[in-house]
Design a protein around this motif. Structure first.
Motif, PDB file in Angstrom:
ATOM      1  N   LEU A 196      30.960  26.738  52.082  1.00 47.99           N
ATOM      2  CA  LEU A 196      30.646  27.611  51.429  1.00 47.99           C
ATOM      3  C   LEU A 196      29.632  27.344  50.509  1.00 47.99           C
ATOM      4  O   LEU A 196      30.100  26.394  49.722  1.00 47.99           O
ATOM      5  N   SER A 226      25.758  37.798  51.881  1.00 42.81           N
ATOM      6  CA  SER A 226      26.766  38.917  51.478  1.00 42.81           C
ATOM      7  C   SER A 226      26.397  39.291  49.808  1.00 42.81           C
ATOM      8  O   SER A 226      25.747  38.615  49.360  1.00 42.81           O
ATOM      9  N   GLU A 255      29.239  38.712  55.000  1.00 36.75           N
ATOM     10  CA  GLU A 255      30.328  39.117  54.434  1.00 36.75           C
ATOM     11  C   GLU A 255      30.913  38.259  53.041  1.00 36.75           C
ATOM     12  O   GLU A 255      30.609  37.056  53.373  1.00 36.75           O
ATOM     13  N   LYS A 282      34.550  35.483  48.614  1.00 37.08           N
ATOM     14  CA  LYS A 282      34.176  35.287  50.292  1.00 37.08           C
ATOM     15  C   LYS A 282      35.562  34.253  50.262  1.00 37.08           C
ATOM     16  O   LYS A 282      35.415  34.432  51.615  1.00 37.08           O
ATOM     17  N   VAL A 315      26.635  34.838  46.238  1.00 40.20           N
ATOM     18  CA  VAL A 315      27.658  33.842  46.052  1.00 40.20           C
ATOM     19  C   VAL A 315      26.747  33.065  44.805  1.00 40.20           C
ATOM     20  O   VAL A 315      25.812  32.157  44.980  1.00 40.20           O
ATOM     21  N   THR A 361      32.501  35.113  42.867  1.00 41.77           N
ATOM     22  CA  THR A 361      31.711  35.524  43.896  1.00 41.77           C
ATOM     23  C   THR A 361      32.482  34.450  45.266  1.00 41.77           C
ATOM     24  O   THR A 361      32.366  35.449  46.755  1.00 41.77           O
TER      25      THR A 361
END
Length: 448
Positions: free
Chosen positions: A122, A95, A64, A108, A99, A104
């Protein structure tokens, strides 16, 4: 419950299990010892339970934004929490878009802050397209950079060639961050796949033959050479062969900054299980023979494997229900079962409870600079998994918190049941019930 006293539990620490009370204030552990004074704190009886540091899973794909129908931050983090986890690091590729820059990353992060039940970090992506974006990703707060040495399976997340990977490692070293590598040789895996499929072969055994052990070993060797040359910190994810782990251990002795991860499915299942169970166990690298499973357990006992992460990577059922096994989505749904596997298979292999806590919590937190996470010590976040160690139970579909009830661990019998999970001193899960709204926080790496 900002002031809490947990009485009577057995606290799993580095090198020991301590039977003591544990005091929490403002989300952190402030005192441990026998028969602590309540001093007006609320009390929680943990008699008969072992208190583990919350699992820190550095390798999940919650997909996601963009592919929430595959999993999602809400369902993925709930599954982590139910399995005794409190922190995860989400990979950048599944996602949509992946990313690859600050924008991006922020998309997230915002989604996770709204929906995650656990604290989170992340990863950013290292691809040919993102090479110049690594500084802005570092500034945004990524935990490190993920790169594939073979086809990622996601068209918009391309693999770097050796020059790009070399340059990416140079940049990562300058930024003080780690490069995580999916190490399989693209030349070997794609070449064998083409030949096998051209011969009209498309079954499970054919897929296993297309990704032999040498594909991992060759790529690991190449990654280690690049890391040694650049001085970069690298993290080898989901290693499946003892020989690849040995290469990393030998490089570490030479001074290469390398850590090694394997996954529960490589420790519990074999290629024969994949032939028996099918798509639910398809992954890359693939499952190996019993000899490689034994070699991985030996490497864990020898201290050659640092971290165990789930590599949780589900998809919609249609991507798992294809006649051609090469077309089946490769990913195992296991984020809820990591601690259960280690408590069951790990203890059977002779691992101590402190060793399990090191592999699942302390080592990942320390390797990636997650301050306050991964151990039950004074000053640390009160991230705690309460485990009834002698309880035997069978994983059912009804217990599974992931979006899709499609996991190789359904029907497996385990020993050691998570009864409660605390995040920063707050009970977020208790006997199958979630007791709080999402409250996950972004974690950024401190100097390691």
């Amino acid at each position: 419950m900002d002031e809490l006293l947990i009485r009577g539990g057995k606290i799993v620490q580095s090198g020991s299990v301590l039977e003591a009370d544990l005091a929490i204030s403002q989300g952190r552990i402030v005192e441990m010892g026998a028969e602590l004074s309540a001093d007006g704190r609320m009390e929680l009886d943990a008699t008969g339970l072992h208190l583990f540091p919350g699992v820190v899973d550095m390798h999940v794909h919650f997909n996601e934004p963009g592919r929430t129908d595959w999993e999602g931050l809400a369902t993925g983090s709930r599954a982590l929490i139910a399995g005794g986890g409190t922190t995860f690091a989400d990979m950048p590729l599944n996602s949509h878009p992946p990313v690859l820059d600050a924008a991006t990353f922020n998309a997230k992060r915002e989604a996770a802050e709204r929906q995650s039940h656990a604290d989170f970090a992340l990863w950013g992506g290292l691809t040919p397209e993102s090479l110049d974006n690594l500084p802005e990703l570092a500034e945004a707060g990524v935990i490190g950079f993920k790169a594939f040495m073979s086809n990622s399976g996601i068209a918009e997340f391309t693999s770097p060639d050796d020059l790009t990977l070399y340059q990416g490692m140079q940049k990562a070293r300058a930024l003080g961050l780690t490069v995580a590598l999916h190490a399989e040789s693209e030349n070997i895996t794609s070449g064998l796949s083409r030949r096998i499929r051209a011969a009209g072969r498309s079954g499970v055994r054919d897929y296993l033959e297309s990704r032999p052990a040498i594909a991992e070993i060759e790529a690991v060797n190449r990654a280690l050479l690049l890391a040694e040359e650049t001085g970069a910190s690298i993290h080898l994810v989901h290693l499946s062969t003892g020989r690849a782990v040995t290469l990393a251990a030998e490089a570490r002795q030479r001074g290469v900054n390398v850590s090694v991860e394997t996954c529960p499915h490589y420790l519990m299942f074999t290629g024969e299980d994949m032939e028996r169970l099918g798509a639910v166990l398809k992954c890359a690298p693939p499952l190996r023979g019993a000899d490689e499973v034994a070699a991985l357990w030996q490497a864990i006992q020898a201290g050659m494997i640092d971290i165990i992460g789930s590599d949780h990577s589900p998809s919609t059922l249609d991507l798992k229900q294809r006649g051609d096994f090469f077309e089946v989505w490769g990913g195992v749904a296991g984020v809820q079962s990591t601690l259960a596997v280690l408590l069951t298979e790990g203890q059977a292999q002779g691992l101590t409870l402190p060793q399990i806590a090191h592999l699942l919590s302390q080592n990942p937190a320390e390797r990636f600079g997650l301050t306050g996470k991964g151990k039950l010590d004074i000053g640390a976040d009160a991230d705690i998994a309460f485990v009834e160690l002698d309880t035997e139970w069978t994983h059912t579909e009804n217990e599974l918190q992931t979006r899709w009830k499609f996991s190789p661990y359904i029907g497996q019998t385990f020993r050691g049941k998570v009864r409660r999970t605390m995040l920063r001193g707050q009970t977020v899960y208790d006997e199958g019930k979630f007791l709080s709204p999402p409250q996950g926080r972004l974690l950024k790496p401190s100097a390691t």
